[in-house]
Motif scaffolding. Structure first.
Motif, PDB file in Angstrom:
ATOM      1  N   ARG A   1      -6.140   0.654   0.089  1.00 53.44           N
ATOM      2  CA  ARG A   1      -6.182   0.089   1.446  1.00 53.44           C
ATOM      3  C   ARG A   1      -7.181  -1.063   1.531  1.00 53.44           C
ATOM      4  N   ARG A   2      -8.335  -0.911   0.862  1.00 52.25           N
ATOM      5  CA  ARG A   2      -9.335  -1.985   0.868  1.00 52.25           C
ATOM      6  C   ARG A   2      -8.773  -3.267   0.268  1.00 52.25           C
ATOM      7  N   MET A   3      -7.965  -3.118  -0.787  1.00 55.92           N
ATOM      8  CA  MET A   3      -7.455  -4.305  -1.483  1.00 55.92           C
ATOM      9  C   MET A   3      -6.220  -4.887  -0.818  1.00 55.92           C
ATOM     10  N   LEU A   4      -5.226  -4.039  -0.516  1.00 60.10           N
ATOM     11  CA  LEU A   4      -3.934  -4.531  -0.044  1.00 60.10           C
ATOM     12  C   LEU A   4      -3.839  -4.651   1.474  1.00 60.10           C
ATOM     13  N   VAL A   5      -4.580  -3.802   2.205  1.00 59.57           N
ATOM     14  CA  VAL A   5      -4.495  -3.828   3.671  1.00 59.57           C
ATOM     15  C   VAL A   5      -5.664  -4.617   4.266  1.00 59.57           C
ATOM     16  N   ASP A   6      -6.902  -4.228   3.900  1.00 61.18           N
ATOM     17  CA  ASP A   6      -8.078  -4.905   4.445  1.00 61.18           C
ATOM     18  C   ASP A   6      -8.341  -6.250   3.759  1.00 61.18           C
TER      19      ASP A   6
ATOM     20  N   ALA B   1       0.824  -1.204   0.000  1.00 57.72           N
ATOM     21  CA  ALA B   1       0.000   0.000   0.000  1.00 57.72           C
ATOM     22  C   ALA B   1       0.859   1.257   0.000  1.00 57.72           C
ATOM     23  N   GLU B   2       2.002   1.211   0.681  1.00 61.56           N
ATOM     24  CA  GLU B   2       2.857   2.404   0.775  1.00 61.56           C
ATOM     25  C   GLU B   2       3.345   2.836  -0.604  1.00 61.56           C
ATOM     26  N   GLU B   3       3.860   1.882  -1.382  1.00 60.89           N
ATOM     27  CA  GLU B   3       4.362   2.213  -2.720  1.00 60.89           C
ATOM     28  C   GLU B   3       3.221   2.632  -3.637  1.00 60.89           C
ATOM     29  N   ALA B   4       2.091   1.970  -3.513  1.00 62.86           N
ATOM     30  CA  ALA B   4       0.940   2.305  -4.361  1.00 62.86           C
ATOM     31  C   ALA B   4       0.443   3.720  -4.078  1.00 62.86           C
ATOM     32  N   CYS B   5       0.335   4.062  -2.801  1.00 67.76           N
ATOM     33  CA  CYS B   5      -0.169   5.397  -2.439  1.00 67.76           C
ATOM     34  C   CYS B   5       0.823   6.491  -2.838  1.00 67.76           C
ATOM     35  N   ALA B   6       2.112   6.197  -2.753  1.00 68.44           N
ATOM     36  CA  ALA B   6       3.117   7.173  -3.192  1.00 68.44           C
ATOM     37  C   ALA B   6       2.966   7.432  -4.688  1.00 68.44           C
ATOM     38  N   TYR B   7       2.718   6.377  -5.445  1.00 67.62           N
ATOM     39  CA  TYR B   7       2.518   6.511  -6.892  1.00 67.62           C
ATOM     40  C   TYR B   7       1.260   7.324  -7.187  1.00 67.62           C
ATOM     41  N   ILE B   8       0.208   7.074  -6.429  1.00 63.09           N
ATOM     42  CA  ILE B   8      -1.049   7.813  -6.610  1.00 63.09           C
ATOM     43  C   ILE B   8      -0.833   9.299  -6.375  1.00 63.09           C
TER      44      ILE B   8
ATOM     45  N   PRO C   1      -7.926  11.613 -11.968  1.00 69.69           N
ATOM     46  CA  PRO C   1      -8.510  10.296 -11.694  1.00 69.69           C
ATOM     47  C   PRO C   1      -7.572   9.149 -12.073  1.00 69.69           C
ATOM     48  N   LEU C   2      -7.782   8.008 -11.394  1.00 68.82           N
ATOM     49  CA  LEU C   2      -7.030   6.792 -11.666  1.00 68.82           C
ATOM     50  C   LEU C   2      -7.975   5.592 -11.545  1.00 68.82           C
ATOM     51  N   VAL C   3      -7.544   4.473 -12.066  1.00 64.06           N
ATOM     52  CA  VAL C   3      -8.331   3.245 -11.959  1.00 64.06           C
ATOM     53  C   VAL C   3      -7.510   2.225 -11.165  1.00 64.06           C
ATOM     54  N   ILE C   4      -8.120   1.687 -10.108  1.00 61.85           N
ATOM     55  CA  ILE C   4      -7.460   0.719  -9.248  1.00 61.85           C
ATOM     56  C   ILE C   4      -8.105  -0.650  -9.495  1.00 61.85           C
ATOM     57  N   LYS C   5      -7.272  -1.658  -9.801  1.00 65.26           N
ATOM     58  CA  LYS C   5      -7.806  -2.981 -10.129  1.00 65.26           C
ATOM     59  C   LYS C   5      -7.136  -4.058  -9.293  1.00 65.26           C
ATOM     60  N   ALA C   6      -7.953  -4.918  -8.687  1.00 66.16           N
ATOM     61  CA  ALA C   6      -7.417  -6.131  -8.079  1.00 66.16           C
ATOM     62  C   ALA C   6      -6.914  -7.035  -9.199  1.00 66.16           C
ATOM     63  N   ASP C   7      -5.796  -7.704  -8.956  1.00 66.40           N
ATOM     64  CA  ASP C   7      -5.193  -8.535  -9.990  1.00 66.40           C
ATOM     65  C   ASP C   7      -6.080  -9.698 -10.401  1.00 66.40           C
ATOM     66  N   GLY C   8      -6.701 -10.362  -9.422  1.00 62.63           N
ATOM     67  CA  GLY C   8      -7.426 -11.592  -9.695  1.00 62.63           C
ATOM     68  C   GLY C   8      -8.918 -11.408  -9.891  1.00 62.63           C
ATOM     69  N   LEU C   9      -9.642 -12.521  -9.840  1.00 66.74           N
ATOM     70  CA  LEU C   9     -11.080 -12.526 -10.088  1.00 66.74           C
ATOM     71  C   LEU C   9     -11.834 -11.986  -8.882  1.00 66.74           C
ATOM     72  N   ALA C  10     -12.756 -11.051  -9.128  1.00 64.59           N
ATOM     73  CA  ALA C  10     -13.525 -10.454  -8.036  1.00 64.59           C
ATOM     74  C   ALA C  10     -14.974 -10.230  -8.444  1.00 64.59           C
ATOM     75  N   ALA C  11     -15.496 -11.103  -9.317  1.00 67.10           N
ATOM     76  CA  ALA C  11     -16.905 -11.075  -9.736  1.00 67.10           C
ATOM     77  C   ALA C  11     -17.328  -9.717 -10.281  1.00 67.10           C
ATOM     78  N   GLY C  12     -16.415  -9.061 -11.014  1.00 66.63           N
ATOM     79  CA  GLY C  12     -16.744  -7.780 -11.630  1.00 66.63           C
ATOM     80  C   GLY C  12     -16.711  -6.606 -10.687  1.00 66.63           C
ATOM     81  N   LYS C  13     -16.310  -6.833  -9.422  1.00 69.60           N
ATOM     82  CA  LYS C  13     -16.359  -5.755  -8.430  1.00 69.60           C
ATOM     83  C   LYS C  13     -14.968  -5.289  -8.001  1.00 69.60           C
ATOM     84  N   GLY C  14     -13.918  -5.838  -8.614  1.00 76.40           N
ATOM     85  CA  GLY C  14     -12.563  -5.512  -8.186  1.00 76.40           C
ATOM     86  C   GLY C  14     -11.944  -4.350  -8.913  1.00 76.40           C
ATOM     87  N   VAL C  15     -12.765  -3.476  -9.478  1.00 72.06           N
ATOM     88  CA  VAL C  15     -12.272  -2.300 -10.193  1.00 72.06           C
ATOM     89  C   VAL C  15     -12.890  -1.048  -9.577  1.00 72.06           C
ATOM     90  N   VAL C  16     -12.049  -0.100  -9.217  1.00 71.33           N
ATOM     91  CA  VAL C  16     -12.520   1.157  -8.640  1.00 71.33           C
ATOM     92  C   VAL C  16     -12.033   2.309  -9.515  1.00 71.33           C
TER      93      VAL C  16
END
Length: 424
Positions: free
Chosen positions: A167-172, A126-133, A139-154
């Motif tokens: 944080r929801r993806m990498l920490v929680d 999360a630290e490296e990701a947030c620094a990049y953000i 705006p940016l698009v955040i995607k979980a790498d794997g399958l998330a039933a169409g809900k893993g894209v923000v």
């Protein structure tokens, strides 16, 4: 022949509906199926990802062809397992299904073979990701790498939203193993378009295009879902644009995989953004989309079974595939609260009246029987589909049917297909 369909949603109902029309098919089974599919096939209480149980059933019942609907069993290697036992099955092998199962794999493939897509970076902390953000801004698009039933894209409009998604993806670990890696992409501007293609690993035959609606609320607001509706054809797709997509995206994808030692056989789904710089890949799916399947299959004039057999036998080039010229529209009715927490077991009424409406068919996505009552059993409950001479004709019929169907907490978008008017 005997056919087994794997899955339980609206896509699988549409597959059963289309396969049932084939004179080559004698009997259809669906595992696990749903209350709507039960009118077309014998539903079998086996989970879609229980590969060994499905294999045993296919052997026992002498299934001639298995058709895989959802992504999870494909990613788990169901095709490899069936093929190893000499059983005919439709869908890409595990290595090919990585196109959908891993955003990181897909991005690496696109970079290597120069397939146009959004600029991106991959992160595991999360630290490296947030620094990049903070460096890039929104705006940016955040995607979980794997399958998330169409809900893993923000789609994050602000830096704060982007960091919260990380944080929801990498920490929680909201998406579990699917979110151990994330991809952060530039936000692409333009119009979305879905183009699916049949492929046997060499020959590629594009289907008719569709436009999906992912956001849960009207005007494309709210969180992303598995899909709230779709329509076909899409006026945005000119013959010239389709040729460009085939040349720059579809063929390089299949050829690139083959150069990696992966033969892709099945349906290739390309979710595209048509930008000022041309078409770019938003995502791949390794199967029919849902609800795109519900507007594409009603336009398929050809028998689906010979197409599937030709793909399995790697002789797709011998097939002539024809399409109806009518328009189709699908409106998804969901449980209240979806894609967040929602209640199930709500009684559904009005389907008998809709069954009498011409040019309308209701594909069940999340339904079950509770005694003699039909009740809700999922987030996406029904995919109400209609066809007509024009897009508006199809939409009017679909919405008339939607207004006839009732269950507590029912939600649907009221603006499916309206973007098509802007694109005409």
């Amino acid at each position: 022949m005997r056919v087994l369909i794997v899955g339980s949603g609206g896509r699988e109902h549409a597959l059963a509906w289309k396969i049932k029309q084939s004179p080559l098919v004698r009997e259809i089974f669906c595992a696990p199926g749903n209350a709507g599919i039960a009118h077309l096939a014998r539903c079998v209480p086996l989970a879609a990802d229980d590969i060994e149980a499905l294999l045993g059933f296919a052997r026992e019942r002498r299934i001639d062809l298995t058709v895989v609907g959802p992504e999870a069993p494909l990613a788990a290697g169901i095709v490899d397992r069936f093929q190893a036992e000499g059983l005919a099955i439709f869908g890409p092998v595990k290595a090919a299904a990585q196109l959908e199962a891993s955003k990181v794999f897909a991005k690496q493939l696109m970079a290597k073979y120069r397939i146009p897509t959004a600029e991106s970076r991959t992160f595991t902390t999360a630290e490296e990701a947030c620094a990049y953000i903070r460096e890039k801004g929104a705006p940016l698009v955040i995607k979980a790498d794997g399958l998330a039933a169409g809900k893993g894209v923000v789609v994050a409009a602000t830096v704060g939203e982007a960091e919260a998604a990380v944080r929801r993806m990498l920490v929680d670990q909201e998406f579990g193993a699917a979110g151990r890696q994330i991809v952060i992409e530039e936000y692409l501007r333009g119009e979305e378009l879905t183009l699916l293609a049949f492929t046997d690993g060499t020959t590629i035959v594009p289907m008719v295009a569709a436009q999906d609606h992912k956001a849960v609320y009207d005007n494309d607001t709210g969180p992303n879902t598995g899909g709230m509706g779709a329509y076909s054809p899409v006026p945005l797709l000119t013959p010239e644009l389709q040729q460009q997509i085939e040349t720059e995206i579809l063929r390089p994808t299949i050829n690139g995989l083959r150069q990696e030692g992966i033969v892709y056989q099945g349906v290739l789904y390309a979710g595209l953004m048509i930008t000022a710089d041309g078409p770019k890949v938003l995502e791949y799916n390794a199967r029919f989309g849902d609800p795109e399947c519900q507007v594409i299959l009603p336009r398929l004039q050809s028998d689906l079974i010979p197409i599937i057999q030709a793909i399995i036998d790697r002789r797709l080039t011998e097939q002539t595939i024809t399409w109806h010229d009518h328009h189709t529209a699908c409106v998804v009715m969901t449980s209240g609260g979806y894609p967040g927490p929602y209640a199930t077991g709500k009684r559904i009424t009005g389907l008998e009246q809709v069954a009498a409406m011409p040019d309308v068919y209701v594909f069940h996505a999340g339904t079950a029987f509770q005694g003699e009552d039909l009740v809700t059993a999922g987030g996406r409950v029904l995919a109400v589909t209609a066809w007509g001479k024009t897009r508006q004709d199809a939409l009017d019929k679909a919405y008339q049917a939607v207004r006839t169907i009732h269950f507590d907490g029912a939600h649907y978008r009221t603006d499916i297909g309206r973007r098509g008017s802007r694109l005409t």
